[in-house]
Design a protein around this motif. Structure first.
Motif, mmCIF file in Angstrom:
data_model
loop_
_atom_site.group_PDB
_atom_site.id
_atom_site.type_symbol
_atom_site.label_atom_id
_atom_site.label_comp_id
_atom_site.label_asym_id
_atom_site.label_seq_id
_atom_site.Cartn_x
_atom_site.Cartn_y
_atom_site.Cartn_z
ATOM 1 N N GLU A 88 -1.797 -80.853 41.681
ATOM 2 C CA GLU A 88 -1.883 -81.836 40.618
ATOM 3 C C GLU A 88 -2.711 -83.033 41.085
ATOM 4 O O GLU A 88 -2.737 -83.378 42.272
ATOM 5 C CB GLU A 88 -0.483 -82.299 40.210
ATOM 6 C CG GLU A 88 0.432 -81.189 39.705
ATOM 7 C CD GLU A 88 -0.005 -80.645 38.363
ATOM 8 O OE1 GLU A 88 -0.733 -81.367 37.643
ATOM 9 O OE2 GLU A 88 0.367 -79.496 38.030
ATOM 10 N N THR A 89 -3.369 -83.687 40.108
ATOM 11 C CA THR A 89 -4.200 -84.833 40.455
ATOM 12 C C THR A 89 -3.382 -85.959 41.073
ATOM 13 O O THR A 89 -3.796 -86.587 42.058
ATOM 14 C CB THR A 89 -4.921 -85.354 39.194
ATOM 15 O OG1 THR A 89 -5.654 -84.277 38.595
ATOM 16 C CG2 THR A 89 -5.865 -86.494 39.531
ATOM 17 N N TYR B 100 -18.085 -76.683 27.192
ATOM 18 C CA TYR B 100 -17.048 -77.688 26.971
ATOM 19 C C TYR B 100 -17.725 -79.039 26.803
ATOM 20 O O TYR B 100 -18.455 -79.491 27.692
ATOM 21 C CB TYR B 100 -16.094 -77.718 28.174
ATOM 22 C CG TYR B 100 -14.859 -78.551 27.987
ATOM 23 C CD1 TYR B 100 -13.704 -78.011 27.429
ATOM 24 C CD2 TYR B 100 -14.830 -79.886 28.379
ATOM 25 C CE1 TYR B 100 -12.568 -78.782 27.257
ATOM 26 C CE2 TYR B 100 -13.713 -80.655 28.216
ATOM 27 C CZ TYR B 100 -12.578 -80.108 27.652
ATOM 28 O OH TYR B 100 -11.450 -80.874 27.492
ATOM 29 N N GLN C 202 -13.524 -88.795 29.141
ATOM 30 C CA GLN C 202 -13.593 -87.826 30.243
ATOM 31 C C GLN C 202 -14.742 -88.154 31.194
ATOM 32 O O GLN C 202 -14.621 -87.983 32.414
ATOM 33 C CB GLN C 202 -13.745 -86.415 29.685
ATOM 34 C CG GLN C 202 -12.482 -85.884 29.021
ATOM 35 C CD GLN C 202 -12.706 -84.561 28.346
ATOM 36 O OE1 GLN C 202 -13.738 -84.346 27.693
ATOM 37 N NE2 GLN C 202 -11.749 -83.647 28.472
ATOM 38 N N GLU D 108 -9.377 -81.028 37.606
ATOM 39 C CA GLU D 108 -7.987 -81.125 37.143
ATOM 40 C C GLU D 108 -7.789 -82.389 36.309
ATOM 41 O O GLU D 108 -7.037 -82.395 35.334
ATOM 42 C CB GLU D 108 -7.029 -81.132 38.338
ATOM 43 C CG GLU D 108 -6.938 -79.807 39.085
ATOM 44 C CD GLU D 108 -6.101 -78.780 38.326
ATOM 45 O OE1 GLU D 108 -5.464 -79.162 37.323
ATOM 46 O OE2 GLU D 108 -6.118 -77.605 38.725
ATOM 47 N N GLY E 232 -9.171 -81.713 32.880
ATOM 48 C CA GLY E 232 -8.641 -80.517 32.236
ATOM 49 C C GLY E 232 -9.582 -79.332 32.182
ATOM 50 O O GLY E 232 -9.546 -78.555 31.227
#
Length: 539
Positions: A161-162, A395, A401, A432, A435
């Motif tokens: 996880e970040t 994407y 982001q 991560e 996403g």
């Protein structure tokens, strides 16, 4: 003495002046050439080692060596890496302790603040360059068919996880075991623990993080401890001087070892470059498939290292940055061959001090920190890679982001290990955070041996120019302080002169004849009057 020479086989008592001047010019040119070779012999040998390594690798590549034979061929290069890594621990710890202990606390705080600001600003600029180039060149557009399996590459798994990545960064700043931090670092792993059953009787699991030790030096923890320990030794005053002298001597001995290792660098680099060329498999497929990504990354390194960093140096010092960089060819070549900022640190410290005149206290304080936390080149290729993978998966990135990529790349580059392919792990943190899947990370790993070379060169260039800027600021502060001390001494001398002048004036007034006889006048008149009265009484 008579000046004799021979002309056409005949001895002449006096040489013409023109022949004497020609001989002097030839002798002067020879001396200059010899001096040039002596000063730059190591640089010439190192660059020659790279060129010979490329040619040797291209020749041996056609011999179809087995894996075992490739290992034997790479052995001299492996020995160079082992020697450089061996010297990192004593060099970083001793140089930081002696550097922090030799700078007064006020200057240390000021220089440390400027260094941190410099590292953060340059890394953020590098991240912006990487994102901008990725959107302009668009390396992932039209490459949707390019996946890991098309190049027969192994996947890179990363399930961290970040938040845990940044927590591990903080944990490694304060190692629980200082000795173990010399060869191990903290990392979070996960395990699934059953927490109950659902309505269908299926067991439910929960992912729980726990700490593990991974192989590799915890350089962040060692750097922080060495800095604080050096400051503590200075605070001790006379009691800490013996230990400071010990670490200074240890550091000087380490630099002697570095000077010996540097003469092995040309041979080691030759085999490092040659073995990498021999190990390359299908270079054509990689370049044609990922050529735009490679071009965007290297172009970002050229722009940042060739324009941005020199402009920042010039803005602070008003000096030619390329004159400064010309004395660092050997560390740049070492960085290009080893792909390791930490392995380049010994030669960088030596060349910055000897060729560019940077104060030892500055270079041995700032360069070990820069090799750990300043990763401009890594930030560029990490941002390009993140946008590339987003385009590869069709994407569309939002403004939020993109901002997340910039901030995460700047922050995660601090914890990027100064080792080959160390930045690949930090790309997973960025993916991560926004996403994106990490399945295509192996594409970056496939061409990392190309991009990582220019990445490391830009990393160490940023460290060196930062040391030059801090040295310039420190020199200005020292001159200003010296000027203030001289002014204070002059004021003190003037005050002393004034005090002496006033004292002399008072002394002169007290010893003046006018001052001394004026109060005696009445006494003398009285004495005369008494004398007259006495005479009258006698008469």
């Amino acid at each position: 003495m008579e000046n004799k020479c021979e002309i056409n086989g005949h001895s002449v008592s006096k040489c013409p002046e023109s022949s004497v001047s020609v001989k002097c010019e030839k002798k002067g040119c020879k001396d200059r050439f010899t001096g040039f070779l002596q000063r730059n012999l190591l640089v010439i040998l190192t660059v020659s080692g790279v060129l010979v390594g490329v040619g040797l690798g291209m020749i041996i590549r056609n011999m179809n060596l087995t894996r075992a034979q490739m290992t034997y061929f790479a052995f001299p290069g492996e020995m160079l890496l082992r020697m450089l890594k061996m010297i990192i621990l004593p060099l970083v710890v001793c140089s930081l302790i002696s550097g922090a202990a030799s700078i007064d606390t006020r200057s240390l705080g000021k220089l440390g603040g400027i260094a941190v600001s410099y590292f953060l600003v340059t890394t953020l600029i590098a991240s912006c360059i990487g994102v901008a180039l990725a959107f302009i060149i668009k390396p992932g557009v039209g490459a949707g068919a390019l996946k890991t399996n098309s190049l027969s590459l192994e996947g890179v798994s990363n399930n961290k996880e970040t938040a845990d990545s940044f927590l591990d960064l903080a944990r490694n700043l304060f190692p629980s075991n200082l000795v173990a931090s010399a060869f191990r670092s903290y990392a979070t792993d996960y395990k699934n623990i059953p927490v109950g059953n659902d309505s269908n009787g299926t067991i439910l699991y929960q992912k729980v993080p726990y700490g593990t030790d991974t192989d590799g030096m915890n350089i962040l923890g060692l750097v922080l401890f060495a800095m604080v320990f050096g400051v503590a030794l200075r605070k001790l005053g006379a009691e800490g001087e013996e230990l400071i002298r010990f670490f200074n001597a240890f550091n000087e001995a380490t630099m002697v070892l570095v000077s010996w290792i540097m003469w092995y660098v040309p041979l080691g680099i030759m085999f490092l470059v040659g073995s990498k060329i021999v190990e390359m498999e299908d270079v054509g497929l990689l370049v044609t498939s990922l050529g735009k990504y490679i071009f965007a990354s290297i172009l970002g390194h050229v722009l940042h290292g060739g324009i941005v960093l020199p402009l920042i140096y010039f803005g602070f010092t008003r000096k030619n940055p390329f004159t400064f960089l010309s004395g660092l060819i050997t560390p740049f070549t070492t960085a290009f061959a080893t792909c390791s900022s930490s392995a380049t640190l010994p030669s960088m410290i030596k060349c910055v001090e000897e060729n560019n005149g940077v104060d030892k206290r500055i270079s041995r304080f700032i360069l070990p920190i820069g090799a750990t936390v300043n990763m401009d080149g890594a930030a560029i290729f990490q941002c390009v890679a993140a946008v590339f993978i987003a385009q590869l998966n069709n994407y569309d990135l939002s403004a939020v982001q993109i901002f997340t990529i910039l901030v995460t790349a700047t922050a995660s580059s601090v914890g990027a290990a100064g080792i080959p392919a160390g930045g690949i792990i930090t790309i997973a943190i960025i993916l991560e955070a926004i996403g994106l899947p990490t399945n295509d990370l192996s594409l970056m790993l496939a061409v990392d041996w190309i991009v990582d070379r220019t990445t490391t060169v830009v990393n160490v260039e940023g460290d060196a120019l930062g040391a030059g800027i801090l040295n310039h600021i420190n020199e200005k502060d020292q001159k200003k302080l010296q000027q203030e001390e001289e002014e204070e001494e002059e004021e003190q001398e003037l005050t002393e002169v004034k005090v002496e002048a006033v004292a002399n004036m008072q002394a002169e007034e007290e010893t003046s004849p006018l001052v001394t006889h004026r109060p005696l006048a009445p006494d003398s008149s009285c004495a005369n009057l008494l004398d007259k009265e006495g005479m009258e009484s006698v008469l």
